[in-house]
Scaffold this motif. Structure first.
Motif, PDB file in Angstrom:
ATOM      1  N   GLN B   6      -5.046   5.772  -8.789  1.00 39.90           N
ATOM      2  CA  GLN B   6      -5.094   5.532  -7.349  1.00 39.90           C
ATOM      3  C   GLN B   6      -5.402   6.869  -6.684  1.00 39.90           C
ATOM      4  O   GLN B   6      -4.668   7.832  -6.846  1.00 39.90           O
ATOM      5  CB  GLN B   6      -3.763   4.974  -6.848  1.00 39.90           C
ATOM      6  N   HIS B   7      -6.472   6.899  -5.930  1.00 38.36           N
ATOM      7  CA  HIS B   7      -6.998   8.172  -5.476  1.00 38.36           C
ATOM      8  C   HIS B   7      -6.224   8.787  -4.336  1.00 38.36           C
ATOM      9  O   HIS B   7      -6.189  10.002  -4.172  1.00 38.36           O
ATOM     10  CB  HIS B   7      -8.461   7.999  -5.060  1.00 38.36           C
ATOM     11  N   ASN B   8      -5.646   7.938  -3.509  1.00 38.36           N
ATOM     12  CA  ASN B   8      -4.959   8.428  -2.320  1.00 38.36           C
ATOM     13  C   ASN B   8      -3.455   8.355  -2.542  1.00 38.36           C
ATOM     14  O   ASN B   8      -2.928   7.286  -2.832  1.00 38.36           O
ATOM     15  CB  ASN B   8      -5.320   7.582  -1.095  1.00 38.36           C
ATOM     16  N   HIS B   9      -2.772   9.474  -2.410  1.00 34.15           N
ATOM     17  CA  HIS B   9      -1.328   9.444  -2.589  1.00 34.15           C
ATOM     18  C   HIS B   9      -0.607   9.095  -1.292  1.00 34.15           C
ATOM     19  O   HIS B   9       0.434   8.453  -1.319  1.00 34.15           O
ATOM     20  CB  HIS B   9      -0.845  10.792  -3.128  1.00 34.15           C
ATOM     21  N   HIS B  10      -1.165   9.564  -0.192  1.00 33.60           N
ATOM     22  CA  HIS B  10      -0.536   9.276   1.091  1.00 33.60           C
ATOM     23  C   HIS B  10      -1.636   9.076   2.128  1.00 33.60           C
ATOM     24  O   HIS B  10      -2.489   9.945   2.298  1.00 33.60           O
ATOM     25  CB  HIS B  10       0.392  10.418   1.508  1.00 33.60           C
ATOM     26  N   VAL B  11      -1.599   7.940   2.793  1.00 33.37           N
ATOM     27  CA  VAL B  11      -2.573   7.613   3.828  1.00 33.37           C
ATOM     28  C   VAL B  11      -1.827   7.372   5.128  1.00 33.37           C
ATOM     29  O   VAL B  11      -0.822   6.644   5.145  1.00 33.37           O
ATOM     30  CB  VAL B  11      -3.374   6.346   3.428  1.00 33.37           C
ATOM     31  N   LEU B  21      -7.768   1.236   0.135  1.00 29.98           N
ATOM     32  CA  LEU B  21      -7.070   2.024  -0.886  1.00 29.98           C
ATOM     33  C   LEU B  21      -7.812   1.879  -2.203  1.00 29.98           C
ATOM     34  O   LEU B  21      -8.067   0.760  -2.658  1.00 29.98           O
ATOM     35  CB  LEU B  21      -5.623   1.563  -1.047  1.00 29.98           C
ATOM     36  N   CYS B  23      -8.637   2.047  -6.238  1.00 32.61           N
ATOM     37  CA  CYS B  23      -7.993   1.835  -7.533  1.00 32.61           C
ATOM     38  C   CYS B  23      -9.082   1.726  -8.586  1.00 32.61           C
ATOM     39  O   CYS B  23      -9.988   0.895  -8.463  1.00 32.61           O
ATOM     40  CB  CYS B  23      -7.148   0.562  -7.522  1.00 32.61           C
ATOM     41  N   GLU B  88       4.686   1.291   0.251  1.00 34.74           N
ATOM     42  CA  GLU B  88       4.025   1.908  -0.887  1.00 34.74           C
ATOM     43  C   GLU B  88       3.270   0.820  -1.638  1.00 34.74           C
ATOM     44  O   GLU B  88       3.803  -0.271  -1.860  1.00 34.74           O
ATOM     45  CB  GLU B  88       5.037   2.611  -1.801  1.00 34.74           C
ATOM     46  N   THR B 109       0.348   4.541  -3.684  1.00 31.24           N
ATOM     47  CA  THR B 109      -0.153   5.131  -2.449  1.00 31.24           C
ATOM     48  C   THR B 109       0.812   4.772  -1.333  1.00 31.24           C
ATOM     49  O   THR B 109       1.106   3.587  -1.122  1.00 31.24           O
ATOM     50  CB  THR B 109      -1.550   4.591  -2.083  1.00 31.24           C
ATOM     51  N   THR B 110       1.301   5.797  -0.665  1.00 33.19           N
ATOM     52  CA  THR B 110       2.193   5.562   0.469  1.00 33.19           C
ATOM     53  C   THR B 110       1.352   5.432   1.729  1.00 33.19           C
ATOM     54  O   THR B 110       0.599   6.344   2.074  1.00 33.19           O
ATOM     55  CB  THR B 110       3.182   6.724   0.628  1.00 33.19           C
TER      56      THR B 110
END
Lengths: 114, 115
Positions: B6-11, B21, B23, B88, B109-110
């Motif tokens: 998952q590329h984005n940890h926090h959006v 998001l 994946c 999340e 991803t949060t």
């Protein structure tokens, strides 16, 4: 609705203690799982079981063991708890029917080892 | 072995913004794909899943995801997010031929939606 019940929501244990985390499901699912969830690491599989008395190691089995004496119950055991086992533990079951294959999670058990 | 990224940890988004998001998974065979969501203080629950057929799948609460086999991707989308979407999100993959169908999860991803 599938119900996955983890008996302990919050536990605080001392280093070296033996810890039992219990999980019960009410849907007659054959597959059950134990994960731990840590920030930034997602869910990591500890052990899983695809039948009574059957178990397989997941990705991080060290320091853990499991017991599945009855189909509905899957227990996670920490033989000697350590501080690096402080985590959220998630039990899950899997619906392997033709249209299913979905995992159902319990509410989680927060374990703090001091 | 299968893996999920998952590329984005926090959006962080404002309400009414569009969401996507990412994946990606590594397994090259037939896979089942899932998105799970964990709202604050609640347990993980299924958002949507793909097994076969139409690669665009619709889930609860207006979410959808598109399976693109050539890109090994299963991105989650929502055209207009709400504050209540703060949670999340986990992408997961499993394969019946791989060890009793155990699932592999991404790191999560949060999503924070500002009112």
């Amino acid at each position: 609705d599938v119900k996955v019940t983890q008996s302990s929501r919050y536990l605080v244990k001392r280093t070296g203690e033996k810890v039992f985390l219990e999980c019960v499901q009410d849907m007659d699912h054959e597959n059950m799982f134990w994960y731990r969830q840590d920030p930034g690491l997602g869910l990591r599989l500890i052990y899983f079981s695809y039948d009574v008395k059957m178990k397989e190691k997941g990705d991080i089995p060290e320091g853990y063991s499991v017991s599945r004496e009855k189909k509905e119950r899957f227990s996670l055991i920490l033989e000697s708890a350590s501080t690096n086992q402080t985590s959220m533990y998630l039990c899950a079951t899997r619906d392997s029917s033709l249209s299913g294959n979905t995992i159902y999670f319990g509410e989680g058990s927060w374990l703090t080892v001091v | 072995a299968q893996s999920v990224s998952q590329h984005n940890h926090h959006v962080i988004l404002s309400e009414a913004a569009s969401l996507e998001l990412g994946c990606n998974y590594s397994y090259g065979g037939t896979v089942n794909l899932f998105w799970y969501v964990q709202y604050p203080g609640q347990h993980l629950q299924l958002l949507l899943k793909y097994f076969s057929g139409d690669p665009l799948v619709k889930g609860i609460k207006g979410f959808e995801a598109e399976f693109i086999k050539s890109k090994f991707s299963f991105n989650l989308r929502k055209p207009s997010v709400q504050w209540s979407d703060t949670a999340e999100y986990f992408c997961a993959v499993n394969n019946e031929n791989f060890s009793a169908g155990k699932s592999t999860f991404g790191d999560g991803t949060t999503l924070t939606v500002k009112p």
